[in-house]
Scaffold this motif. Structure first.
Motif, PDB file in Angstrom:
ATOM      1  N   ASN A   9       0.856  -1.179   0.000  1.00 41.94           N
ATOM      2  CA  ASN A   9       0.000   0.000   0.000  1.00 41.94           C
ATOM      3  C   ASN A   9       0.893   1.230   0.000  1.00 41.94           C
ATOM      4  N   ILE A  10       0.842   1.970  -1.073  1.00 44.18           N
ATOM      5  CA  ILE A  10       1.659   3.170  -1.199  1.00 44.18           C
ATOM      6  C   ILE A  10       0.718   4.360  -1.218  1.00 44.18           C
ATOM      7  N   SER A  11       0.871   5.220  -0.222  1.00 43.15           N
ATOM      8  CA  SER A  11      -0.001   6.386  -0.118  1.00 43.15           C
ATOM      9  C   SER A  11       0.539   7.542  -0.955  1.00 43.15           C
ATOM     10  N   GLN A  16       4.953  11.515  -2.499  1.00 44.24           N
ATOM     11  CA  GLN A  16       5.482  12.878  -2.367  1.00 44.24           C
ATOM     12  C   GLN A  16       6.836  12.878  -1.656  1.00 44.24           C
ATOM     13  N   MET A  17       6.982  12.026  -0.639  1.00 42.89           N
ATOM     14  CA  MET A  17       8.259  11.911   0.064  1.00 42.89           C
ATOM     15  C   MET A  17       9.350  11.470  -0.902  1.00 42.89           C
ATOM     16  N   LEU A  18       9.050  10.461  -1.710  1.00 39.59           N
ATOM     17  CA  LEU A  18      10.041   9.960  -2.663  1.00 39.59           C
ATOM     18  C   LEU A  18      10.389  11.010  -3.709  1.00 39.59           C
ATOM     19  N   GLN A  64       7.196  20.763   3.322  1.00 41.95           N
ATOM     20  CA  GLN A  64       5.885  20.560   2.696  1.00 41.95           C
ATOM     21  C   GLN A  64       5.540  19.087   2.563  1.00 41.95           C
ATOM     22  N   THR A  65       6.538  18.276   2.322  1.00 41.45           N
ATOM     23  CA  THR A  65       6.309  16.840   2.129  1.00 41.45           C
ATOM     24  C   THR A  65       6.527  16.056   3.419  1.00 41.45           C
ATOM     25  N   LYS A  66       6.719  16.764   4.517  1.00 40.44           N
ATOM     26  CA  LYS A  66       6.874  16.175   5.856  1.00 40.44           C
ATOM     27  C   LYS A  66       8.079  15.243   5.976  1.00 40.44           C
ATOM     28  N   VAL A  67       9.098  15.500   5.147  1.00 40.49           N
ATOM     29  CA  VAL A  67      10.350  14.756   5.261  1.00 40.49           C
ATOM     30  C   VAL A  67      11.126  15.265   6.468  1.00 40.49           C
ATOM     31  N   VAL A  86      11.220   7.836   6.302  1.00 40.33           N
ATOM     32  CA  VAL A  86      12.363   8.563   5.731  1.00 40.33           C
ATOM     33  C   VAL A  86      13.658   7.897   6.171  1.00 40.33           C
ATOM     34  N   ASN A  87      13.764   7.569   7.450  1.00 40.86           N
ATOM     35  CA  ASN A  87      14.962   6.893   7.954  1.00 40.86           C
ATOM     36  C   ASN A  87      15.177   5.571   7.237  1.00 40.86           C
ATOM     37  N   HIS A  88      14.105   4.827   7.002  1.00 44.46           N
ATOM     38  CA  HIS A  88      14.215   3.536   6.326  1.00 44.46           C
ATOM     39  C   HIS A  88      14.674   3.708   4.876  1.00 44.46           C
ATOM     40  N   VAL A  89      14.066   4.660   4.173  1.00 52.06           N
ATOM     41  CA  VAL A  89      14.443   4.911   2.767  1.00 52.06           C
ATOM     42  C   VAL A  89      15.894   5.343   2.686  1.00 52.06           C
ATOM     43  N   MET A  90      16.301   6.261   3.553  1.00 55.50           N
ATOM     44  CA  MET A  90      17.680   6.747   3.522  1.00 55.50           C
ATOM     45  C   MET A  90      18.648   5.624   3.890  1.00 55.50           C
TER      46      MET A  90
END
Length: 95
Positions: A9-11, A16-18, A64-67, A86-90
């Motif tokens: 499930n991708i919101s 927007q974060m990506l 704006q993107t809550k990163v 964000v921590n996981h993606v980074m």
């Protein structure tokens, strides 16, 4: 052919974060914030050796993107990354 079903499930917030992280300078800003914890614009500008206006412009997109989150302390605004996604993606990108 691969028969594995894609069931994540991708919101819209995830997308927007990506998108926000897709810019090399924003990646550098987020990585610096993760390394340092909390910084203001001046500290980030000095660490990355880029103009203050450029840092502010990219931080606005990250807010704006809550990163990144921010907190005002007197006249200064301090930024930090405190989102597990964000921590996981980074972590995935830079390990």
């Amino acid at each position: 052919m691969c028969a594995k079903k894609f069931d994540y499930n991708i919101s819209e917030d995830d997308v927007q974060m990506l998108r926000a992280l897709a810019h090399p300078l924003r990646l550098r800003l987020v990585k610096e914030l993760m390394n340092r914890g909390t910084c203001n614009v001046t500290q980030l500008q000095e660490a990355l050796q880029i103009p203050q206006s450029t840092v502010s412009q990219h931080l606005t997109k990250l807010k704006q993107t809550k990163v990144v989150q921010f907190q005002r302390r007197g006249l200064e605004v301090y930024y930090k990354v405190q989102d597990d996604k964000v921590n996981h993606v980074m972590g995935t990108l830079f390990t």
